[in-house]
Design a protein around this motif. Structure first.
Motif, short mmCIF file in Angstrom:
data_model
loop_
_atom_site.label_atom_id
_atom_site.label_comp_id
_atom_site.label_asym_id
_atom_site.label_seq_id
_atom_site.Cartn_x
_atom_site.Cartn_y
_atom_site.Cartn_z
N GLY A 5 9.53 -5.12 5.70
CA GLY A 5 9.44 -4.35 4.46
C GLY A 5 8.49 -5.02 3.48
N GLY A 6 8.05 -4.25 2.53
CA GLY A 6 7.28 -4.79 1.42
C GLY A 6 5.87 -5.25 1.74
N GLY A 46 3.35 -3.22 2.15
CA GLY A 46 2.38 -2.32 1.54
C GLY A 46 2.16 -1.02 2.29
N LYS A 47 3.13 -0.64 3.13
CA LYS A 47 2.98 0.62 3.89
C LYS A 47 2.79 1.81 2.96
CE LYS A 47 6.82 0.74 5.92
NZ LYS A 47 7.19 -0.45 5.23
N SER A 48 3.68 1.91 1.97
CA SER A 48 3.61 3.10 1.12
C SER A 48 2.32 3.09 0.30
CB SER A 48 4.82 3.14 0.19
OG SER A 48 6.00 3.13 0.97
N SER A 49 1.93 1.91 -0.18
CA SER A 49 0.68 1.81 -0.94
C SER A 49 -0.50 2.23 -0.09
CB SER A 49 0.45 0.37 -1.43
OG SER A 49 1.56 -0.09 -2.13
N ASN A 84 -2.93 -6.03 5.04
CA ASN A 84 -2.81 -5.87 3.58
C ASN A 84 -2.51 -7.22 2.94
OD1 ASN A 84 -2.72 -4.57 1.09
ND2 ASN A 84 -0.51 -4.23 1.24
N PRO A 113 -7.49 -6.63 0.06
CA PRO A 113 -7.14 -7.81 -0.72
C PRO A 113 -6.02 -7.54 -1.71
CG PRO A 113 -9.20 -6.85 -1.49
CD PRO A 113 -8.80 -6.07 -0.28
N ASP A 152 -4.70 -7.06 -5.10
CA ASP A 152 -5.44 -6.53 -6.24
C ASP A 152 -4.42 -5.94 -7.21
OD1 ASP A 152 -7.14 -5.14 -7.95
OD2 ASP A 152 -8.51 -4.59 -6.31
N ARG A 198 -1.42 -2.37 -7.43
CA ARG A 198 -0.01 -2.25 -7.84
C ARG A 198 0.12 -1.37 -9.08
NH1 ARG A 198 2.97 -3.91 -11.33
NH2 ARG A 198 1.66 -5.58 -12.16
N1 ATP Z 1 -2.97 -5.24 -1.78
C1 ATP Z 1 -2.06 -5.29 -2.74
N2 ATP Z 1 -2.32 -5.88 -3.93
C2 ATP Z 1 -1.41 -5.95 -4.91
N3 ATP Z 1 -0.17 -5.42 -4.82
C3 ATP Z 1 0.16 -4.79 -3.67
C4 ATP Z 1 -0.75 -4.70 -2.57
N4 ATP Z 1 -0.14 -4.02 -1.58
C5 ATP Z 1 1.09 -3.70 -2.02
N5 ATP Z 1 1.28 -4.20 -3.28
C6 ATP Z 1 2.50 -4.07 -4.07
O1 ATP Z 1 3.57 -4.61 -3.30
C7 ATP Z 1 4.76 -3.87 -3.47
C8 ATP Z 1 5.25 -3.38 -2.11
O2 ATP Z 1 4.31 -2.45 -1.61
P1 ATP Z 1 4.77 -1.11 -0.89
O3 ATP Z 1 5.91 -0.49 -1.61
O4 ATP Z 1 3.57 -0.31 -0.66
O5 ATP Z 1 5.27 -1.73 0.48
P2 ATP Z 1 6.15 -1.07 1.63
O6 ATP Z 1 5.75 -1.74 2.90
O7 ATP Z 1 6.05 0.40 1.56
O8 ATP Z 1 7.57 -1.52 1.19
P3 ATP Z 1 8.99 -0.96 1.73
O9 ATP Z 1 9.21 -1.66 2.99
O10 ATP Z 1 9.92 -1.38 0.65
O11 ATP Z 1 8.85 0.50 1.85
C9 ATP Z 1 4.40 -2.76 -4.44
O12 ATP Z 1 4.79 -3.12 -5.73
C10 ATP Z 1 2.90 -2.65 -4.34
O13 ATP Z 1 2.31 -2.18 -5.56
#
Ligand code: ATP
Ligand code: MG
Length: 395
Positions: free
Chosen positions: A139-140, A142-145, A297, A340, A342, A346
Motif C-alpha cells: 500500500g501507499g 502511489g497506485k491511485s496517484s 514511483n 520522482p 514531487d 501530492r
Molecule cells: N511521486 C510522488 N511524490 C510525492 N508524493 C507522492 C508521490 N506519489 C504518491 N505520493 C503521495 O503518497 C500518498 C500515497 O499515494 P497513493 O494514495 O497514490 O498510493 P496508493 O498506492 O494508492 O495507496 P493505497 O495503497 O493506500 O491505495 C499520497 O498522499 C500521494 O499524494
C-alpha cells in the motif's frame, strides 16, 4: 414435479355437445408448470399454438427450451392431462417444437425479472478498449496517484478514458480527480460522473459519507461486475482500474471478469516494496494476464538547492521488478518510467487537480505524461495479443 391439474375439472359424463373455447384450453394450460422451472408454461412462452376442431379435438403446440429436453414426456403427459379435463374436449394431441435462440434469451431475461445479466463490454472479443489494472504489492506506493494522472494525461491527449476505483477499501480516486458527484441512474444503467475529461466510478460514490466499506469477496466481485457491466462507459479507448494493494480477491475477480486486462505494476525503488510488487505481478502468470510494464514511483527527489536527484527510497526497485517479472512471465516486461518525489503531485492529489494538468512540466508531471504517451502509443484494439506487435522495447 407437481402439475397443478385441477382434479375437479374432469369431464362429467361423455363428450360435450359443443367444442371447448380457446380461453378454456389456455386456462387449463396455465395450470401446467414446467417441471424444472416450476412456473406455468403459459408464462414461459412455451405454448406455441392451440388448435380446436369443431368435434372437440385439441392440438397443442409446445416449445421445449432445448431439443432433446429430458422432460419432454412429462410435459406432454401433463399438458394432455390438463387439456383433457376441459369440458368439450374429445381428444388431445401435443406437438413438440424447440425454442429459437431469441426465444430462449427472452425466457432467460424474463426469469431474471426482465433484467438480463449484462455482459462486461470490455471482455467481448470485439472490444477495442485497452484495460489496464494498476497493481502493487504494498500500500501507499502511489497506485491511485499514478492511475489518476495517467487517466488525466491520456484524456488531455484526446483519448476517451474511464477509471474504476476498484480499491474498495481505499477509494481515493474521486477525491484525487476533484469530484464528489454521485452517479445518476438512467433506466437500469449507471451514468458515471466525469472529471477532467475522465469518467470515474468508485464504491465511495455509493456509500453514505464515504464510509469505509468492509465487504467480503463475493460482494466485491458483484460490485466490480456492476462497475464494469452496468455503468454506461460508452466507447472508451482506455479503462484504468485502481486495484487494492496485494494479491487479493479483487485481482482474481478482475482476471475473471476482464481476462484481457493488462497489468501495470507500481513500485517504489525500495527493495522490500520491489519484492512485494514482484510477487503481486506474478499473479498475472496464474491468471494469464499480460504485464505491460513497471512504473517506479518516488524514484528520487530533485534537491531543492541544487538540481541533483536524491535517492530517498534507494535505487533500482523498478528495474529489479521488471527483470524479475520478465523471468517469471517469460515475456519482456519493461520499466515504463520513474516518477520522482514531487510535492506538487501530492498537492495535486489533495486539491483534485492531477499534476499532469496543474503543472505538466514539473518533474513528476513530465514523467507521468511520458508514461501516458507510451501507453497511448500502444495500438488500440490489440488487447490480448502478443506484445510483439507493439514497440515495447522502444519505451
Ligand atoms: N511521486 C510522488 N511524490 C510525492 N508524493 C507522492 C508521490 N506519489 C504518491 N505520493 C503521495 O503518497 C500518498 C500515497 O499515494 P497513493 O494514495 O497514490 O498510493 P496508493 O498506492 O494508492 O495507496 P493505497 O495503497 O493506500 O491505495 C499520497 O498522499 C500521494 O499524494
Ligand atoms: Mg490507492
Amino acid at each position: 414435479m407437481a402439475t397443478d391439474t385441477p382434479a375437479e375439472s374432469a369431464q362429467e359424463g361423455g363428450p360435450a355437445a359443443t367444442a371447448p373455447t380457446e380461453d378454456a384450453v389456455r386456462a387449463a394450460l396455465a395450470t401446467v408448470n414446467d417441471p424444472e422451472i416450476h412456473r406455468p408454461i403459459t408464462d414461459l412462452g412455451m405454448v406455441k399454438s392451440v388448435g380446436i376442431a369443431p368435434d372437440g379435438a385439441v392440438d397443442v403446440g409446445i416449445y421445449l427450451t432445448v431439443s432433446g429436453c429430458p422432460m419432454r414426456d412429462t410435459i406432454t403427459a401433463n399438458v394432455t392431462e390438463a387439456v383433457q379435463g376441459v369440458a368439450g374436449v374429445t381428444r388431445v394431441s401435443v406437438e413438440l417444437d424447440v425454442m429459437s435462440d431469441e426465444q430462449r434469451r427472452e425466457l432467460a431475461s424474463s426469469l431474471k425479472g426482465g433484467k438480463a445479466e449484462r455482459e462486461v463490454p470490455f471482455a467481448q472479443p470485439g472490444s477495442l478498449t485497452r484495460v489496464y489494472c494498476v497493481a502493487s504489492g504494498k500500500g501507499g506506493v502511489g497506485k491511485s496517484s499514478v492511475t489518476v494522472n495517467l487517466a488525466a494525461a491520456l484524456a488531455a491527449e484526446g483519448q476517451k478514458v474511464g477509471v474504476v476505483d476498484a480499491d474498495i477499501y481505499g477509494h481515493s480516486v474521486p477525491r484525487m480527480l476533484g469530484t464528489d458527484a454521485r452517479p445518476t441512474q438512467v433506466e437500469d444503467m449507471i451514468m458515471p460522473p466525469s472529471a477532467h475529461g475522465v469518467k470515474v466510478i468508485s464504491i465511495g460514490m455509493f456509500t453514505p459519507g464515504n464510509a469505509p466499506v468492509v465487504w467480503r469477496g463475493p460482494m466485491l466481485h458483484r460490485a466490480l461486475q456492476q462497475f464494469l457491466a452496468d455503468v454506461y462507459w460508452g466507447d472508451l479507448d482506455v479503462l484504468l482500474l485502481d486495484l487494492p494493494p496485494g494479491t487479493g480477491d479483487i485481482a482474481i475477480s478482475v482476471a475473471q471478469l476482464v481476462p484481457n486486462a493488462e497489468i501495470l505494476v507500481v513500485t517504489t525503488p525500495q527493495q522490500a516494496a520491489a519484492e512485494v510488487a514482484e510477487r503481486a505481478g506474478s499473479i498475472a502468470v496464474q491468471t494469464h494476464q499480460k504485464i505491460v510494464g513497471v512504473i517506479e514511483n518516488m524514484s528520487g527527489m530533485p534537491c531543492p538547492h541544487c538540481d541533483e536527484m536524491v535517492d530517498v527510497f534507494g535505487t533500482g526497485g523498478g528495474r529489479q521488478v521488471a527483470e524479475g517479472l520478465t523471468r517469471t512471465t517469460g515475456a519482456e516486461v519493461p520499466v515504463l518510467g520513474g516518477i520522482p518525489i514531487d510535492l506538487r503531485l501530492r498537492e495535486g492529489g489533495d486539491e483534485g487537480k492531477p499534476v499532469v494538468l496543474s503543472d505538466p512540466d514539473s518533474p513528476a508531471g513530465a514523467a507521468l505524461r511520458d508514461v501516458a504517451g507510451k501507453l497511448a502509443a500502444r495500438q488500440r484494439g490489440l488487447s490480448g495479443m502478443s506484445l510483439g506487435l507493439t514497440p515495447s522495447n522502444k519505451f
